[in-house]
Design an enzyme around this catalytic site. Structure first.
Site, PDB file in Angstrom:
ATOM      1  N   CYS A  65       8.639  86.819  37.075  1.00 22.61           N
ATOM      2  CA  CYS A  65       9.944  86.171  36.996  1.00 22.61           C
ATOM      3  C   CYS A  65      10.743  86.839  35.883  1.00 22.61           C
ATOM      4  CB  CYS A  65       9.764  84.682  36.698  1.00 22.61           C
ATOM      5  SG  CYS A  65      11.240  83.855  36.106  1.00 22.61           S
ATOM      6  N   CYS A  78      11.736  84.690  32.867  1.00 23.12           N
ATOM      7  CA  CYS A  78      10.556  84.458  32.028  1.00 23.12           C
ATOM      8  C   CYS A  78      10.201  85.723  31.253  1.00 23.12           C
ATOM      9  CB  CYS A  78       9.365  84.035  32.891  1.00 23.12           C
ATOM     10  SG  CYS A  78       9.669  82.591  33.929  1.00 23.12           S
TER      11      CYS A  78
END
Length: 465
Positions: free
Chosen positions: A390, A393
């Protein structure tokens, strides 16, 4: 170790400072602080301070000033290369293209599956698309901002540089507006998330594979495994135990952010973000985590003290007349430098500072080897961030690991900081780049926010009764 869960009853926040702080901080045998869903109380062993003092200092004094500073232009733009391939494994479920965040699913023809299977596949596809959207990084910048950033780079390039960070020099790096990309729930979880944290804990925290961490998949109810792990941890030198707790504290902080900014409602006309109490419980509740949740929160406070100490120690560097938070607007730059100095003076005034002098205090040759081992382990963890599927992230993971690395650099550069020249004619032996400064303050801002969010969750839990 910590694909955690929630909050509730248990003992919380075991924190100590003072002359022998490091030895006490990393000891698991300590008095408990009751966490009755709504309240954290208790003295902090051998200090004239309790948990409320630390929470009060952060929430009432430091947090508001810090948030104002982090909204300024100097601190809101972070340079990162989000397209680096993972150096450790090839992951077919995630791609490294700029606009591809998560792609774990492929369409399945309904001609070959039953209706129930097709519905399940469609639901999985919808979840994939939602995760891809939530994890996307907004890299949009105005033309005016782009021009300003070029001018900032020109200013920074004229300053003496003593260390090169990959992301700073890479032609694939780009500035990201952190205010447009808040750290919050993205849907990134499950095996991929586990793989990242497992790699960090298993390969970079000096732990043998034969010692199983608590709450590993399939080991939730293994109390003997937990005893073995903590027996092993207590047998390690103080530096390695501290290193483990720093990583655990960072993990805890990230999980608090995801629980505090959870996607509560997602419809075609609005998205609603807020506190998810059940998610918080799942990650930190003593009963739901077999006693692990409170340990994670203790490690969060340990990390807070480490980074707070680094800010206090860095004050002389930022006090130099030649230092500027350069954005090309002299009045604003000066105002923000004054605010930064206020924050650092506040950090220095905190009475319960962590004492880092006990670290690496043994045999000089052994201490040097241990310090290098820890440096390499930390460098390896920063490289693992390029394996996070991600991108949002990945962005915050890279920033926070660099921020913690910068804090450790400051803590072990005391002599160089004390020797900083009072005259601009002399070459300083200690330097921080813009990238390090931005990551240092934003990383501490994340920890400070986590401490603040604990108060919010306690209030929410109290309302639930």
């Amino acid at each position: 170790q910590q694909h955690f869960s929630g909050n509730s009853v248990g003992c919380l926040i075991w924190l100590v400072t003072g002359r022998h702080a490091i030895h006490l901080l990393v000891t698991l045998v300590t008095r408990c602080f009751c966490f009755h869903l709504t309240k954290v109380t208790g003295d902090l062993d051998d200090c004239a301070c309790d948990v409320e003092t630390i929470d009060g200092f952060n929430n009432e004094q430091l947090f508001p000033k810090l948030q104002t500073l982090l909204e300024s232009d100097y601190f809101r733009f972070y340079k990162a290369n989000l397209n680096k391939p993972c150096p450790f494994w090839t992951d077919s479920s995630h791609c490294g293209l700029r606009d591809c965040v998560v792609q774990p699913c492929s369409p399945v023809s309904s001609h070959f599956i039953s209706f129930s299977q097709s519905a399940e596949a469609n639901e999985q596809l919808n979840e994939c698309e939602k995760t891809q959207h939530l994890g996307a990084v907004d890299v949009s910048l105005s033309d005016e901002t782009r021009e300003a950033l070029l001018e900032w780079n020109k200013h920074d390039d004229e300053a003496e540089r003593f260390c090169v960070v990959d992301d700073e020099e890479s032609p694939d790096s780009q500035y990201v507006d952190l205010l447009l990309n808040p750290e919050r729930f993205t849907g990134y979880r499950g095996p991929e998330d586990w793989r990242i944290w497992t790699s960090i804990y298993e390969e970079n925290c000096f732990k043998p594979y034969t010692v199983k961490r608590p709450l590993m998949p399939g080991s939730f109810h293994s109390s003997s495994g937990e005893r073995t792990f903590y027996s092993w941890l207590e047998g390690q030198c103080v530096e390695k135990r501290a290193f483990y707790r720093l990583i655990s504290g960072l993990h805890a902080s990230i999980n608090i952010h995801l629980s505090a900014r959870y996607l509560l409602e997602d419809s075609w006309f609005q998205k609603k973000w807020g506190h998810n109490v059940s998610e918080f419980r799942k990650r930190f509740d003593s009963e739901l985590t077999a006693g692990e949740g409170p340990k994670r929160l203790r490690n969060l406070y340990f990390l807070y003290l480490i980074e707070l100490r680094a800010l206090a120690k860095a004050l002389p560097f930022f006090q130099q007349p030649s230092f500027r938070l350069y954005t090309g607007r002299p009045e604003e730059d000066q105002k923000h430098k004054e605010l930064l100095l206020q924050i650092l003076q506040l950090a220095r005034s905190f009475p319960l500072h962590f004492d880092e002098t006990s670290l690496f205090a043994g045999d000089e040759k052994e201490a040097a080897k241990l310090k290098d081992d820890i440096r390499l382990a930390f460098l390896n963890i920063s490289r693992i961030m390029d394996c996070v599927g991600c991108f949002k992230c990945r962005l915050w993971g890279k920033l926070q690991t660099q921020g913690l690395g910068t804090a450790l650099k400051i803590l072990f550069s005391e002599r160089q900081i004390e020797a900083l020249p009072t005259s601009s004619n002399r070459r300083p032996s200690f330097q921080l780049s813009r990238q390090e400064i931005v990551s240092l303050l934003n990383a501490f801002g994340r920890i400070s926010t986590s401490i603040r969010e604990l108060k919010n969750f306690r209030s929410l839990l109290a309302e639930e009764g």
